[in-house]
Write an enzyme that holds these catalytic residues in place. Structure first.
Site: not given
Ligand code: DX5
Ligand code: ZN
Length: 212
Positions: A30, A139-142, A168-170, A190-191
């Protein structure tokens, strides 16, 4: 049944090629693209996609968080994107963006922010390959997963049984089972994956294959 799509946003940007090599079991990678306008952050562009393309045969699942995605479809496709997902909340005509993706030969996906209703996708669902349900503000991971958006999966699955439904997200060990139970078949992480000591083992946890 459930696939994990590691999100490169949480990888070590100084060594992306090496980071990809840590997740050889992932079929999908991704890749989050941000323009600093649609979301308050900047991330990767087509040059990074291109640079990674000859490092792996994994599917590049490119998530376009762009206010104007239409003009970038050909360039991301040329760089090596296999799937191109854009937001229904963008300021281009979704119909035009969808047609551009289909013309490019990539698989088309659409994404929904947490507050957007699934009905917004009804005019397009038949022609989509996947839908990305955001469980955080993009916008942000984690960030922490919001549960309410998971309800949209049922609505979309009922109306469009062919769709791949990606959350997608968390997504982490605590929340992955909620997403699986809600009917998602792709979990972006991601994280959870890239910050794990053993990403392969973490992915098995997220798929529900190993007891946590
Ligand atoms: C956020 C991104 C996600 C992000 C998810 O805007 O679209 O793809 O990388 O990150 P995690 O898995 O850390 O929540
Ligand atoms: Zn994403």
């Amino acid at each position: 049944m459930v696939q994990i799509a590691p999100s490169l946003l949480a990888a070590d940007f100084s060594a992306l090629g090496r980071e990809i090599a840590r997740v050889p079991e992932a079929e999908l990678l991704h890749i989050d693209v941000m323009d600093g306008v649609f979301v308050p952050n900047l991330s990767m562009g087509p040059q990074i996609v291109e640079a990674l393309r000859d490092k792996t045969r994994q599917i590049f699942d490119v998530h376009l968080m762009l206010l104007h995605p239409a003009r970038y479809i050909p360039v991301f496709r040329k760089a090596g994107a296999d799937w191109l997902t854009f937001h229904v909340e963008c300021e281009d005509d979704p119909e035009e963006v969808l047609q551009a993706i289909q013309a490019s030969g990539a698989k088309a996906g659409m994404a929904l922010k947490p507050g957007t209703s699934p009905q917004a996708l009804f005019p397009y669902g038949e022609r989509l390959h996947s839908v990305t349900i955001m469980t955080v503000e993009p916008g942000f991971g984690g960030q922490v997963l919001q549960r309410e958006p998971l309800e949209k999966i049922r609505v979309l699955k009922e109306r469009f049984p062919h769709l791949h439904l990606e959350v997608d997200g968390g997504v982490n060990r605590e929340t992955a089972s909620l997403c699986r139970q809600a009917g998602a078949d792709i979990l972006v992480a991601g994280t959870a994956v890239f910050r794990a000591e053993n990403p392969g083992r973490e992915m098995a946890f997220l798929r529900g294959e190993s007891p946590a």
